[in-house]
Structure formats: structure tokens, C-alpha cells
Design a protein around this motif. Structure first.
Motif, short mmCIF file in Angstrom:
data_model
loop_
_atom_site.label_atom_id
_atom_site.label_comp_id
_atom_site.label_asym_id
_atom_site.label_seq_id
_atom_site.Cartn_x
_atom_site.Cartn_y
_atom_site.Cartn_z
N GLU A 98 15.39 4.08 4.62
CA GLU A 98 13.96 4.32 4.70
C GLU A 98 13.34 3.55 5.87
O GLU A 98 12.47 4.07 6.58
CB GLU A 98 13.28 3.93 3.39
CG GLU A 98 13.58 4.86 2.23
CD GLU A 98 13.01 6.25 2.44
OE1 GLU A 98 11.80 6.35 2.76
OE2 GLU A 98 13.76 7.23 2.28
N ARG A 99 13.78 2.32 6.07
CA ARG A 99 13.24 1.53 7.18
C ARG A 99 13.69 2.09 8.53
O ARG A 99 12.93 2.08 9.51
CB ARG A 99 13.64 0.06 7.01
CG ARG A 99 13.02 -0.57 5.77
CD ARG A 99 13.41 -2.02 5.54
NE ARG A 99 12.87 -2.47 4.26
CZ ARG A 99 13.04 -3.69 3.76
NH1 ARG A 99 13.74 -4.59 4.45
NH2 ARG A 99 12.52 -4.02 2.60
N TRP A 100 14.92 2.57 8.58
CA TRP A 100 15.42 3.22 9.80
C TRP A 100 14.61 4.47 10.10
O TRP A 100 14.26 4.74 11.26
CB TRP A 100 16.90 3.53 9.61
CG TRP A 100 17.57 4.22 10.76
CD1 TRP A 100 17.94 3.69 11.97
CD2 TRP A 100 17.99 5.60 10.80
NE1 TRP A 100 18.56 4.63 12.75
CE2 TRP A 100 18.60 5.81 12.05
CE3 TRP A 100 17.92 6.65 9.89
CZ2 TRP A 100 19.14 7.05 12.43
CZ3 TRP A 100 18.44 7.88 10.25
CH2 TRP A 100 19.04 8.07 11.50
N LEU A 101 14.28 5.23 9.07
CA LEU A 101 13.48 6.43 9.27
C LEU A 101 12.09 6.09 9.79
O LEU A 101 11.53 6.82 10.63
CB LEU A 101 13.37 7.21 7.95
CG LEU A 101 14.64 7.91 7.46
CD1 LEU A 101 14.40 8.52 6.08
CD2 LEU A 101 15.09 8.99 8.45
N GLY A 102 11.50 5.01 9.30
CA GLY A 102 10.19 4.59 9.79
C GLY A 102 10.22 4.22 11.26
O GLY A 102 9.30 4.54 12.03
N TYR A 103 11.28 3.55 11.67
CA TYR A 103 11.51 3.23 13.09
C TYR A 103 11.61 4.51 13.91
O TYR A 103 10.97 4.65 14.96
CB TYR A 103 12.79 2.40 13.18
CG TYR A 103 13.37 2.17 14.56
CD1 TYR A 103 12.92 1.12 15.35
CD2 TYR A 103 14.40 2.98 15.03
CE1 TYR A 103 13.49 0.89 16.61
CE2 TYR A 103 14.98 2.76 16.28
CZ TYR A 103 14.52 1.71 17.06
OH TYR A 103 15.08 1.48 18.30
#
Length: 348
Positions: free
Chosen positions: A204-209
Motif C-alpha cells: 500500500e505504501r509503495w502504491l502511494g509512492y
């Protein structure tokens, strides 16, 4: 020999019914604050201790819940103070309802969860497991109330508490872009990128990036992914890789502790922060404000995450109706001293 104080003695001394004392002890029923204070004062004065075995036989409960943390993960339990704050939140919420917690770390691949039946636990809080994990399957087969934290499980029937990790990561990356940074490294964790979808929170954090880069028209560069543990040691080692990446002026780390490791590594290389590199962490741990320079970070209320999970679990145990099975807590951004202008900052 001193006679054991009974619930009858407490009720007589406090001038209330036995049922009222029981409600105060068990955190049940409608009892006024004034009466609760009076009963608790008498309990302290008389040294009354509830007969737990007898109460448990009557209620068929032990008032024990388990908090399970898979240890075979990037950033183990002892490496990350995030877990300390989370457990503090769980413990506070459990204590308010007269429950106690047992903490255990597990290897998801081998743990059979036999301890749940052996200790007659009333419920489980499982932290940081993932879709397809054997731990999820085994917990659901147990048939005990359970809540999953930071797990991103697809089964809508499971009770879950998550952070809006994607939005938090998007805000951090967007802020760096607004500051004029274009080449932003990511300390993502010691994971194979081809399996990132398995690691819910990191994914999820990678997707936000990725969302922030796409919005700004910046191409995603997989060479900027630093695949080291999100721990102090991982962050410290990441500084070695960071300084070798061409034109990189910022790094976003998926935990505060690894960001602190980055700061130490860069300092030892005589690299200035935020002069040469901007650094952002994730979690807003209490110590983040006291690093030098103080750490810019994605903030979450970790204590509230623990409170929310234990409320959801204890309401299941008590048979109380629950309006929702999935809680998503908001993420913010706290700007401090480790971030500054990048080479492409607008002069307007």
C-alpha cells in the motif's frame, strides 16, 4: 490468620449491592462514576481480590486475550518501537475492560496456535500478517474472536484495523516533489519486488509512492528501490546504497527507525541533511521529534490503533453488535527538519 475479604464485605462497606460491586469489578452494567470511585476506594482499602477461577468457571471466560506478532518480517518486534506503542494501546484498552494480554511472536509457517486452546484465550489480535498466510487460515479455523491489524485481508467477514497507508505514502512523496525533488529513493524493506503485493502494508505504501510520481509525471524507476530491512541497521546500511544512486536527492523510508538509521549513515559519510539529502520516515514515533535534525514523518495514532483493535475484539467477545468490520485510520504528515528544497524547486 486474616480472613479473606469477600465481595459481600465490599458491598456492605460501600453501601451498595453485590451486583453493583460485580459490575464495577467486571466493567459491566450502568454504574455512575461516583459509585465506581466509591467501590474502587473500598476495594483498595479492604484489599479485595476477585476470585478469578470461580468467576471464570461461571462465565466460561478467562479474560485473557493474545496479541500475536509474526517475527519473520522486515523489522522484528524488538527492532521497532512501533510495536511498543501499539501494545500500549492494546493494553490500555484491555485494562479498561478488566482483560489481560499475552504477547507472543510466531513463525507463521509453523505455528499451530495450540497455545490459544491451552491458555483458553478469549480472543486474538494478530498484527501484520498478509493475504494467503497460513496464520490467517489457522486463526479463522480456531473459531475464536479475532481482529487483524495492518494485514489488508480480502475476506470482508474478518475484523480489521488498518491505517490509510497508501494516502500517507502519497502525501509524503508529494511533499518531496513539491519541494523540488524528482529522484526519490524508497527504503521499502527486505522483500522481493515481484512479491510485493503479498506484503500488505508495504504494498500500500509503495502504491502511494507510485501514485504521487504518476500525478507529477515522474517516471517510476525500480533502481531507486532499496531492499533492506525497515530497521535501524537496515537504514544505516541503506545510506551506502543511497549515496551511490545518481542524482538522488531524497529518500522516503517506510519506518521511522530505518529513517533514523539513514540519518546516522549519512552523517558518518559527511552528507548533510537536508542540504544534500532530504529524509522522510513513517509512523511519527515519539522519538522522531528528538533526532538531530528532527525527523519529517508520516504520522499515525498508534495508540488509537491499539485501542480500536481491542474495542473491536472485546465487543465480539461480549456479543455486542458491531457496525463495521473494517476500520481505516487517517494518516497525516509532520514536517520537521530533515526535509528541504530540492534542485527543482520552483522560484515562484
Amino acid at each position: 490468620m486474616k480472613q479473606e475479604v469477600s465481595i459481600v464485605d465490599v458491598a456492605r462497606e460501600a453501601g451498595v449491592s453485590i451486583a453493583t460491586v460485580s459490575n464495577v469489578v467486571n466493567g459491566k452494567g450502568r454504574v455512575s462514576t461516583k459509585t465506581i470511585q466509591k467501590v474502587r476506594k473500598v476495594i483498595d482499602e479492604l484489599g479485595y481480590t476477585p476470585n478469578l477461577p470461580a468467576r471464570n468457571l461461571k462465565t466460561k471466560r478467562t479474560d485473557l486475550i493474545g496479541v500475536v506478532v509474526p517475527t519473520m518480517k522486515p523489522g522484528r518486534l524488538q527492532d521497532n518501537p512501533f510495536y511498543w506503542d501499539l501494545l500500549a494501546g492494546v493494553e490500555e484498552g484491555a485494562r479498561d475492560r478488566s482483560f489481560h494480554i499475552i504477547l507472543t511472536g510466531i513463525d507463521e509457517a509453523t505455528e499451530t496456535f495450540s497455545f490459544v486452546k491451552e491458555r483458553r484465550l478469549d480472543g486474538l489480535i494478530v498484527v501484520g500478517t498478509n493475504e494467503g498466510s497460513q496464520a490467517v487460515q489457522r486463526v479463522t479455523r480456531l473459531g475464536v474472536p479475532a481482529v487483524f491489524i495492518d494485514s489488508y485481508l480480502k475476506d470482508s467477514g474478518l475484523y480489521q484495523v488498518n491505517l490509510d497507508d497508501r494516502q500517507g505514502s502519497y502525501r509524503a512523496t508529494s511533499y518531496l516533489i513539491e519541494q523540488g525533488h524528482r529522484r526519490i529513493a524508497l527504503l521499502i524493506g527486505d522483500i522481493p519486488m515481484e512479491r510485493i503485493a503479498y506484503y500488505g502494508v508495504l504494498h500500500e505504501r509503495w502504491l502511494g509512492y507510485r501514485d504521487a510520481l504518476e500525478e507529477a509525471g515522474i517516471p517510476y524507476d525500480p533502481r531507486l528501490m532499496i531492499k533492506l530491512p525497515t530497521s535501524l541497521a537496515g537504514g544505516y546500511k541503506a545510506a551506502d546504497q543511497l549515496v551511490e544512486l545518481p542524482d538522488v536527492t531524497a529518500i522516503f523510508s517506510f519506518s521511522d527507525v530505518s529513517a533514523m538509521g539513514v540519518l546516522k549513515g549519512l552523517k558518518e559519510k559527511n552528507k548533510s541533511v537536508p542540504g544534500e539529502y532530504s529524509v522522510i520516515g513513517f509512523d511519527n514515533l515519539f522519538m522522531s521529534e528528538y533526532t538531530s535534525p528532527s525527523l519529517t514523518t508520516v504520522s499515525q495514532n498508534i495508540i488509537e490503533k491499539g485501542h480500536a483493535a481491542v474495542r473491536m475484539l472485546l465487543n465480539q467477545i461480549d456479543g455486542e453488535p458491531l457496525s463495521e468490520r473494517r476500520i481505516v485510520l487517517p494518516a497525516g504528515l509532520v514536517v520537521r527538519e530533515t526535509t528541504g528544497p530540492g534542485p527543482h524547486q520552483s522560484s515562484e
